[in-house]
Motif scaffolding. Sequence first.
Motif, PDB file in Angstrom:
ATOM      1  N   ALA A 189       0.838  -1.204   0.000  1.00  0.00           N
ATOM      2  CA  ALA A 189       0.000   0.000   0.000  1.00  0.00           C
ATOM      3  C   ALA A 189       0.869   1.248   0.000  1.00  0.00           C
ATOM      4  O   ALA A 189       0.602   2.204  -0.741  1.00  0.00           O
ATOM      5  N   ALA A 190       1.923   1.258   0.812  1.00  0.00           N
ATOM      6  CA  ALA A 190       2.827   2.408   0.852  1.00  0.00           C
ATOM      7  C   ALA A 190       3.537   2.576  -0.487  1.00  0.00           C
ATOM      8  O   ALA A 190       3.650   3.700  -1.004  1.00  0.00           O
ATOM      9  N   TYR A 191       4.007   1.483  -1.056  1.00  0.00           N
ATOM     10  CA  TYR A 191       4.690   1.542  -2.351  1.00  0.00           C
ATOM     11  C   TYR A 191       3.770   2.112  -3.424  1.00  0.00           C
ATOM     12  O   TYR A 191       4.152   3.025  -4.172  1.00  0.00           O
ATOM     13  N   PHE A 192       2.558   1.607  -3.508  1.00  0.00           N
ATOM     14  CA  PHE A 192       1.638   2.085  -4.540  1.00  0.00           C
ATOM     15  C   PHE A 192       1.192   3.512  -4.279  1.00  0.00           C
ATOM     16  O   PHE A 192       0.923   4.264  -5.226  1.00  0.00           O
ATOM     17  N   ALA A 193       1.121   3.931  -3.024  1.00  0.00           N
ATOM     18  CA  ALA A 193       0.785   5.324  -2.711  1.00  0.00           C
ATOM     19  C   ALA A 193       1.886   6.248  -3.229  1.00  0.00           C
ATOM     20  O   ALA A 193       1.603   7.300  -3.824  1.00  0.00           O
ATOM     21  N   VAL A 194       3.146   5.867  -3.021  1.00  0.00           N
ATOM     22  CA  VAL A 194       4.264   6.680  -3.507  1.00  0.00           C
ATOM     23  C   VAL A 194       4.278   6.713  -5.030  1.00  0.00           C
ATOM     24  O   VAL A 194       4.444   7.782  -5.642  1.00  0.00           O
ATOM     25  N   VAL A 195       4.109   5.567  -5.666  1.00  0.00           N
ATOM     26  CA  VAL A 195       4.090   5.518  -7.133  1.00  0.00           C
ATOM     27  C   VAL A 195       2.941   6.360  -7.673  1.00  0.00           C
ATOM     28  O   VAL A 195       3.114   7.122  -8.642  1.00  0.00           O
ATOM     29  N   ASP A 196       1.782   6.280  -7.073  1.00  0.00           N
ATOM     30  CA  ASP A 196       0.626   7.057  -7.502  1.00  0.00           C
ATOM     31  C   ASP A 196       0.905   8.546  -7.357  1.00  0.00           C
ATOM     32  O   ASP A 196       0.585   9.338  -8.257  1.00  0.00           O
ATOM     33  N   LEU A 197       1.497   8.926  -6.238  1.00  0.00           N
ATOM     34  CA  LEU A 197       1.816  10.335  -6.009  1.00  0.00           C
ATOM     35  C   LEU A 197       2.798  10.846  -7.063  1.00  0.00           C
ATOM     36  O   LEU A 197       2.588  11.910  -7.657  1.00  0.00           O
ATOM     37  N   LEU A 198       3.860  10.089  -7.324  1.00  0.00           N
ATOM     38  CA  LEU A 198       4.862  10.517  -8.302  1.00  0.00           C
ATOM     39  C   LEU A 198       4.286  10.577  -9.720  1.00  0.00           C
ATOM     40  O   LEU A 198       4.537  11.529 -10.465  1.00  0.00           O
ATOM     41  N   LEU A 199       3.528   9.561 -10.101  1.00  0.00           N
ATOM     42  CA  LEU A 199       2.925   9.570 -11.437  1.00  0.00           C
ATOM     43  C   LEU A 199       1.912  10.701 -11.578  1.00  0.00           C
ATOM     44  O   LEU A 199       1.847  11.358 -12.621  1.00  0.00           O
TER      45      LEU A 199
END
Length: 77
Positions: free
Chosen positions: A54-64
Motif C-alpha cells: 500500500a505504501a509503495y503504490f501510494a508513492v508511485v501514484d503520487l509521483l505519477l
Amino acid sequence: MGSTTVIARMGAWPEAVKTYVGELQGEMRRVTWPTWKQVRSTTLVVIAAVFAFAAYFAVVDLLLGRSITKVFDAFTK
C-alpha cells in the motif's frame, strides 16, 4: 430426457450428497492443520506485506500524478 430420468436423478441425489460429505470428512481428518503460532506469524507477515505494498503504490501514484500534472501544465501554458 424423459421424466423417469429426472425422477431417478432426484432419487439418487441424497445418496450422492451423503457420499460427498463422508469423503469430505475423511479428507478433513487427513489435513495437517497449522499451529496457532504458525497462524499468527503468517497473518502478521500478510498484514505487513499489505501495508508495504500500500505504501509503495501510494508513492508511485503520487509521483505519477505529479508527473502527469506537470506534463499537462507544460502543454497547456
